[in-house]
Design an enzyme around this catalytic site. Structure first.
Site, PDB file in Angstrom:
ATOM      1  N   GLY A 172      50.362  53.731  26.259  1.00 40.14           N
ATOM      2  CA  GLY A 172      50.966  53.145  25.058  1.00 40.14           C
ATOM      3  C   GLY A 172      49.941  52.302  24.330  1.00 40.14           C
ATOM      4  N   HIS A 214      70.525  29.636  66.679  1.00 42.29           N
ATOM      5  CA  HIS A 214      69.643  29.519  67.840  1.00 42.29           C
ATOM      6  C   HIS A 214      69.715  30.789  68.668  1.00 42.29           C
ATOM      7  N   LYS A 260      51.295  46.583  52.549  1.00 44.52           N
ATOM      8  CA  LYS A 260      52.213  46.155  53.611  1.00 44.52           C
ATOM      9  C   LYS A 260      52.511  47.300  54.580  1.00 44.52           C
ATOM     10  N   ILE A 292      43.414  39.536  49.159  1.00 46.54           N
ATOM     11  CA  ILE A 292      43.109  40.935  49.497  1.00 46.54           C
ATOM     12  C   ILE A 292      42.091  40.988  50.629  1.00 46.54           C
ATOM     13  N   ASP A 332      50.694  40.078  35.266  1.00 50.11           N
ATOM     14  CA  ASP A 332      49.262  39.856  35.505  1.00 50.11           C
ATOM     15  C   ASP A 332      48.442  39.800  34.221  1.00 50.11           C
ATOM     16  N   GLU A 378      32.385  34.875  51.586  1.00 50.29           N
ATOM     17  CA  GLU A 378      33.092  34.101  50.563  1.00 50.29           C
ATOM     18  C   GLU A 378      32.121  33.124  49.886  1.00 50.29           C
ATOM     19  N   GLY A 419      38.949  38.944  42.948  1.00 49.60           N
ATOM     20  CA  GLY A 419      39.874  38.622  41.874  1.00 49.60           C
ATOM     21  C   GLY A 419      40.121  39.823  40.966  1.00 49.60           C
ATOM     22  N   SER A 432      36.675  42.171  46.773  1.00 48.36           N
ATOM     23  CA  SER A 432      37.984  41.576  46.427  1.00 48.36           C
ATOM     24  C   SER A 432      37.730  40.175  45.913  1.00 48.36           C
TER      25      SER A 432
HETATM   26  P1  FAD Z   1      50.998  46.068  37.266  1.00 49.88           P
HETATM   27  O1  FAD Z   1      51.733  46.174  38.539  1.00 49.88           O
HETATM   28  O2  FAD Z   1      49.516  46.122  37.302  1.00 49.88           O
HETATM   29  O3  FAD Z   1      51.560  47.240  36.339  1.00 49.88           O
HETATM   30  C1  FAD Z   1      51.031  47.513  35.090  1.00 49.88           C
HETATM   31  C2  FAD Z   1      51.329  48.948  34.741  1.00 49.88           C
HETATM   32  O4  FAD Z   1      50.994  49.173  33.388  1.00 49.88           O
HETATM   33  C3  FAD Z   1      50.512  49.970  35.540  1.00 49.88           C
HETATM   34  O5  FAD Z   1      51.335  50.994  35.995  1.00 49.88           O
HETATM   35  C4  FAD Z   1      49.503  50.500  34.526  1.00 49.88           C
HETATM   36  O6  FAD Z   1      49.139  51.845  34.776  1.00 49.88           O
HETATM   37  C5  FAD Z   1      50.325  50.407  33.260  1.00 49.88           C
HETATM   38  N1  FAD Z   1      49.520  50.347  32.038  1.00 49.88           N
HETATM   39  C6  FAD Z   1      48.437  49.578  31.753  1.00 49.88           C
HETATM   40  N2  FAD Z   1      48.038  49.766  30.484  1.00 49.88           N
HETATM   41  C7  FAD Z   1      48.890  50.679  29.952  1.00 49.88           C
HETATM   42  C8  FAD Z   1      49.014  51.275  28.671  1.00 49.88           C
HETATM   43  N3  FAD Z   1      48.216  50.940  27.663  1.00 49.88           N
HETATM   44  N4  FAD Z   1      49.996  52.193  28.505  1.00 49.88           N
HETATM   45  C9  FAD Z   1      50.840  52.530  29.508  1.00 49.88           C
HETATM   46  N5  FAD Z   1      50.774  51.995  30.716  1.00 49.88           N
HETATM   47  C10 FAD Z   1      49.817  51.070  30.936  1.00 49.88           C
HETATM   48  N6  FAD Z   1      51.796  40.560  44.753  1.00 49.88           N
HETATM   49  C11 FAD Z   1      52.809  40.061  45.482  1.00 49.88           C
HETATM   50  O7  FAD Z   1      53.642  39.351  44.936  1.00 49.88           O
HETATM   51  N7  FAD Z   1      52.953  40.363  46.804  1.00 49.88           N
HETATM   52  C12 FAD Z   1      52.061  41.144  47.456  1.00 49.88           C
HETATM   53  O8  FAD Z   1      52.211  41.400  48.643  1.00 49.88           O
HETATM   54  C13 FAD Z   1      50.974  41.670  46.730  1.00 49.88           C
HETATM   55  N8  FAD Z   1      50.086  42.462  47.329  1.00 49.88           N
HETATM   56  C14 FAD Z   1      49.048  42.970  46.605  1.00 49.88           C
HETATM   57  C15 FAD Z   1      48.114  43.751  47.271  1.00 49.88           C
HETATM   58  C16 FAD Z   1      47.045  44.264  46.574  1.00 49.88           C
HETATM   59  C17 FAD Z   1      46.042  45.111  47.290  1.00 49.88           C
HETATM   60  C18 FAD Z   1      46.924  44.017  45.171  1.00 49.88           C
HETATM   61  C19 FAD Z   1      45.803  44.610  44.379  1.00 49.88           C
HETATM   62  C20 FAD Z   1      47.853  43.246  44.504  1.00 49.88           C
HETATM   63  C21 FAD Z   1      48.919  42.699  45.231  1.00 49.88           C
HETATM   64  N9  FAD Z   1      49.861  41.883  44.621  1.00 49.88           N
HETATM   65  C22 FAD Z   1      50.875  41.351  45.356  1.00 49.88           C
HETATM   66  C23 FAD Z   1      49.792  41.566  43.182  1.00 49.88           C
HETATM   67  C24 FAD Z   1      50.768  42.460  42.411  1.00 49.88           C
HETATM   68  O9  FAD Z   1      50.463  43.806  42.661  1.00 49.88           O
HETATM   69  C25 FAD Z   1      50.686  42.162  40.922  1.00 49.88           C
HETATM   70  O10 FAD Z   1      50.849  40.778  40.697  1.00 49.88           O
HETATM   71  C26 FAD Z   1      51.769  42.913  40.173  1.00 49.88           C
HETATM   72  O11 FAD Z   1      51.637  44.291  40.368  1.00 49.88           O
HETATM   73  C27 FAD Z   1      51.718  42.591  38.678  1.00 49.88           C
HETATM   74  O12 FAD Z   1      52.721  43.305  38.032  1.00 49.88           O
HETATM   75  P2  FAD Z   1      52.579  43.727  36.500  1.00 49.88           P
HETATM   76  O13 FAD Z   1      53.845  44.414  36.164  1.00 49.88           O
HETATM   77  O14 FAD Z   1      52.156  42.570  35.704  1.00 49.88           O
HETATM   78  O15 FAD Z   1      51.351  44.749  36.467  1.00 49.88           O
HETATM   79  P1  NAI Z   2      41.680  36.094  45.088  1.00 50.63           P
HETATM   80  O1  NAI Z   2      41.583  35.324  43.834  1.00 50.63           O
HETATM   81  O2  NAI Z   2      42.833  35.875  45.982  1.00 50.63           O
HETATM   82  O3  NAI Z   2      40.370  35.838  45.963  1.00 50.63           O
HETATM   83  C1  NAI Z   2      39.102  36.100  45.492  1.00 50.63           C
HETATM   84  C2  NAI Z   2      38.105  35.358  46.366  1.00 50.63           C
HETATM   85  O4  NAI Z   2      36.819  35.846  46.066  1.00 50.63           O
HETATM   86  C3  NAI Z   2      38.087  33.859  46.105  1.00 50.63           C
HETATM   87  O5  NAI Z   2      38.165  33.178  47.331  1.00 50.63           O
HETATM   88  C4  NAI Z   2      36.763  33.640  45.385  1.00 50.63           C
HETATM   89  O6  NAI Z   2      36.207  32.381  45.653  1.00 50.63           O
HETATM   90  C5  NAI Z   2      35.927  34.747  45.976  1.00 50.63           C
HETATM   91  N1  NAI Z   2      34.808  35.173  45.142  1.00 50.63           N
HETATM   92  C6  NAI Z   2      34.774  35.335  43.795  1.00 50.63           C
HETATM   93  N2  NAI Z   2      33.553  35.777  43.404  1.00 50.63           N
HETATM   94  C7  NAI Z   2      32.816  35.919  44.534  1.00 50.63           C
HETATM   95  C8  NAI Z   2      31.491  36.348  44.793  1.00 50.63           C
HETATM   96  N3  NAI Z   2      30.683  36.743  43.814  1.00 50.63           N
HETATM   97  N4  NAI Z   2      31.060  36.369  46.072  1.00 50.63           N
HETATM   98  C9  NAI Z   2      31.864  35.979  47.083  1.00 50.63           C
HETATM   99  N5  NAI Z   2      33.135  35.546  46.895  1.00 50.63           N
HETATM  100  C10 NAI Z   2      33.601  35.526  45.640  1.00 50.63           C
HETATM  101  O7  NAI Z   2      41.525  37.617  44.639  1.00 50.63           O
HETATM  102  P2  NAI Z   2      41.806  38.973  45.403  1.00 50.63           P
HETATM  103  O8  NAI Z   2      41.793  38.787  46.875  1.00 50.63           O
HETATM  104  O9  NAI Z   2      40.890  39.949  44.771  1.00 50.63           O
HETATM  105  O10 NAI Z   2      43.273  39.312  44.987  1.00 50.63           O
HETATM  106  C11 NAI Z   2      43.623  39.321  43.603  1.00 50.63           C
HETATM  107  C12 NAI Z   2      44.991  38.816  43.418  1.00 50.63           C
HETATM  108  O11 NAI Z   2      45.928  39.809  43.794  1.00 50.63           O
HETATM  109  C13 NAI Z   2      45.377  37.604  44.269  1.00 50.63           C
HETATM  110  O12 NAI Z   2      44.920  36.395  43.733  1.00 50.63           O
HETATM  111  C14 NAI Z   2      46.854  37.687  44.206  1.00 50.63           C
HETATM  112  O13 NAI Z   2      47.286  37.150  43.005  1.00 50.63           O
HETATM  113  C15 NAI Z   2      47.095  39.171  44.239  1.00 50.63           C
HETATM  114  N6  NAI Z   2      47.412  39.574  45.612  1.00 50.63           N
HETATM  115  C16 NAI Z   2      48.521  39.058  46.210  1.00 50.63           C
HETATM  116  C17 NAI Z   2      48.840  39.395  47.500  1.00 50.63           C
HETATM  117  C18 NAI Z   2      50.014  38.765  48.129  1.00 50.63           C
HETATM  118  O14 NAI Z   2      50.794  38.165  47.420  1.00 50.63           O
HETATM  119  N7  NAI Z   2      50.208  38.891  49.426  1.00 50.63           N
HETATM  120  C19 NAI Z   2      48.047  40.342  48.268  1.00 50.63           C
HETATM  121  C20 NAI Z   2      46.874  40.784  47.559  1.00 50.63           C
HETATM  122  C21 NAI Z   2      46.610  40.426  46.276  1.00 50.63           C
END
Ligand code: FAD
Ligand code: NAI
Length: 475
Positions: free
Chosen positions: A122, A454, A58, A194, A322, A213, A281, A279
């Site tokens: 952990g 408004h 962001k 992503i 996650d 895609e 998944g 990206s």
């Molecule tokens: P995580 O945030 O992945 O945290 C897990 C933590 O556990 C990490 O710090 C990791 O190092 C630690 N860990 C793992 N294994 C161990 C271990 N064995 N011992 C100790 N520590 C460990 N979601 C949104 O809602 N809004 C968004 O705008 C958004 N944008 C995103 C943009 C990107 C580029 C990406 C990749 C994801 C985005 N997401 C977004 C998704 C969001 O980041 C995840 O859904 C969220 O972080 C999940 O939280 P979590 O606590 O389950 O895991």
């Molecule tokens: P995604 O699941 O959103 O999208 C993956 C896309 O890749 C899908 O459209 C799928 O059909 C396509 N795909 C899969 N295999 C493929 C292949 N071999 N060739 C071409 N296309 C293929 O996953 P993404 O973008 O990696 O993000 C992961 C997750 O992180 C999101 O689902 C979301 O949960 C979280 N996220 C949330 C954000 C937000 O809330 N604003 C921002 C970024 C990530």
């Protein structure tokens, strides 16, 4: 000597750190373990979300949007800019500073709430008489013991087979957030969340961006009408999105990356780019956790198996965020973390999985909560739909951002709101009203009768509610 706690949380992402804080607020003696380190080796709690996800993406989306406004839209407001320059290194440094503020904020919150933080990995060691031994490996190895454990170890990017991440040429979300200079040509595989967010950042900064895609439908999980409107806007911006492709080969070398694929017509294509973001998944993170040491059950995707209340197959072991089923969203992880902490304290924590909002932070933003029109049709639910375009909203015109609409779907018989879908300016903020309304099981008429300020974008939500009853006032 092992250290004893009431609860050990493994992972300090939004699922874990929030669960730890809530449990401490409820009187538990809590340890939270996280292994993430910043570049200088210091603890960097906050997980994917804080370090390489929600927050840094962001920050870059904001910076790149400012740049695009200055370059393309200020002139419409009578503001001339000459000598506009972009300093990508500074943009990335600002993003890193924002991340650090969030890391530090979490460490402060741990102190404030008396959560004991351990920096390291952990892993389960054993369980005897319902007590779990968790080993922390890192700079200061320890063994911790508790009867209750929450696993919140998150997820990591899924690589494309045969194209491992090197974070220089083939990038995951991590590398995509620290590209040092604008690539001339950039490809993304996967037009999910992503793909669209990161594609937007680098397109705004001047890269020629192609998104490949696999599926034939654009944003299949989004309401069809909203996805079409968003696609129109992305096409206009020059974000090239190719659907229905099959990537057959990825080669990287000194000159960049070459992506071979078959297009939707079955024709072989080759794309040469400077960098490739994959990206497609994410996969749950259980590496290093040693689930086998205690018999913690995983499914065939590697996710920890939980019930609706985040209970695993082991008594006293819970998992959130996650690393379990459901949408991979920070706020979903947080809600689950809070609910588990409250259950541990004998309360009735609850997550309504139908009311988890989604936001894609592109421009226009896309946000929704509840059911899409196609889901209602499939389920045979009778509904009425109301839409209102931002083109007819005074605030949107004043902002100079009239793309998109608000759409409300309400039950045909009871008028209860079943889904709200927005594509347009500040959709991420507007969706909150829909969440509140739906949590209170409001009807579209309820929203239509509420006084909205408004001029505001939120008047479009009220007008969409009026549109359900075919009585918009401004369109
Ligand atoms: P995580 O945030 O992945 O945290 C897990 C933590 O556990 C990490 O710090 C990791 O190092 C630690 N860990 C793992 N294994 C161990 C271990 N064995 N011992 C100790 N520590 C460990 N979601 C949104 O809602 N809004 C968004 O705008 C958004 N944008 C995103 C943009 C990107 C580029 C990406 C990749 C994801 C985005 N997401 C977004 C998704 C969001 O980041 C995840 O859904 C969220 O972080 C999940 O939280 P979590 O606590 O389950 O895991
Ligand atoms: P995604 O699941 O959103 O999208 C993956 C896309 O890749 C899908 O459209 C799928 O059909 C396509 N795909 C899969 N295999 C493929 C292949 N071999 N060739 C071409 N296309 C293929 O996953 P993404 O973008 O990696 O993000 C992961 C997750 O992180 C999101 O689902 C979301 O949960 C979280 N996220 C949330 C954000 C937000 O809330 N604003 C921002 C970024 C990530």
């Amino acid at each position: 000597m092992s250290k004893q706690f009431d609860l050990i949380v493994i992972g300090a992402g939004p699922g874990g750190y929030i669960a730890a804080i809530r449990a401490a607020q409820l009187g538990m003696n809590v340890a939270c373990i996280d292994e993430w380190s910043s570049a200088d080796g210091k603890p960097a709690p906050g997980g994917t979300c804080t370090n390489v996800g929600c927050i840094p993406s962001k920050a870059l989306l904001q910076s790149s949007e400012h740049y695009e406004h200055a370059e393309k839209h200020f002139a419409d407001h009578g503001i001339g800019v000459s000598g506009l320059k972009m300093d990508v290194a500074k943009m990335v440094a600002r993003k890193d500073a924002v991340v650090k503020q969030n890391n530090d904020g979490i460490l402060y919150l741990f102190k404030k709430n008396k959560v004991t933080f351990f920096h390291g990995r952990g892993a389960f060691v054993k369980s005897v008489d319902g007590v779990y031994d968790i080993e922390v490996s890192g700079a200061a190895p320890e063994t911790l013991q508790a009867k209750q454990v929450i696993v919140a170890t998150g997820s990591r990017a899924r690589p494309l087979p045969g194209a491992a991440f090197d974070e220089e040429l083939i990038l995951s979300n991590d590398g995509a957030l620290r590209i040092g200079a604008v690539p001339k040509k950039l490809a993304l595989i996967g037009s999910g969340v992503i793909g669209l967010e990161m594609g937007s950042v680098w397109r705004r900064l001047g890269a020629d961006v192609t998104v490949l895609e696999a599926l034939p439908t654009f944003l299949g999980a989004v309401d069809d009408q909203i996805a079409k409107e968003a696609r129109k806007a992305f096409d206009k911006q020059g974000l090239k999105i190719e659907l229905g492709v099959k990537v057959t080969d990825v080669q990287s070398g000194k000159k960049g990356v070459s992506v071979s694929y078959t297009d939707a017509n079955g024709e072989a294509q080759k794309l040469a780019v400077d960098k490739l973001i994959v990206s497609i998944g994410r996969v749950p993170n259980t590496e290093g956790l040693k689930p086998e040491a205690v018999g913690l059950k995983l499914d065939d995707r590697g996710a920890i198996v939980v019930d609706d209340e985040c209970r695993t197959n082991l008594p006293g072991v819970w998992a959130v965020g996650d690393v379990v089923r459901g949408p991979m969203l920070a706020h979903k992880a947080e809600e689950e973390g809070v609910a588990v902490a409250e259950r541990l304290a004998g309360q009735h924590g609850h997550v309504d999985f139908n009311l988890i909002p989604w936001v894609i932070y592109t421009s226009p933003e896309i946000a929704w909560v509840g059911k899409t029109e196609q889901q209602l049709k499939e389920a045979g639910v009778k509904y009425r739909a109301g839409t209102f375009p931002f083109l007819a909203n005074g605030r949107a015109r004043a902002l100079g951002d009239t793309t998109g609409m608000v759409k409300i779907l309400a039950d045909a018989a009871t008028d209860e709101i079943l889904g709200v879908h927005i594509v347009g300016p500040m959709a991420s903020e507007l969706i909150a009203e829909a969440c509140v309304a739906m949590a209170f099981r409001a009807s579209s008429e309820d929203i239509a009768r509420i006084c909205h300020a408004h001029p505001s974008l939120s008047e479009s939500t009220k007008e969409a509610a009026l549109a359900v009853d075919k009585r918009t006032l401004n369109f």
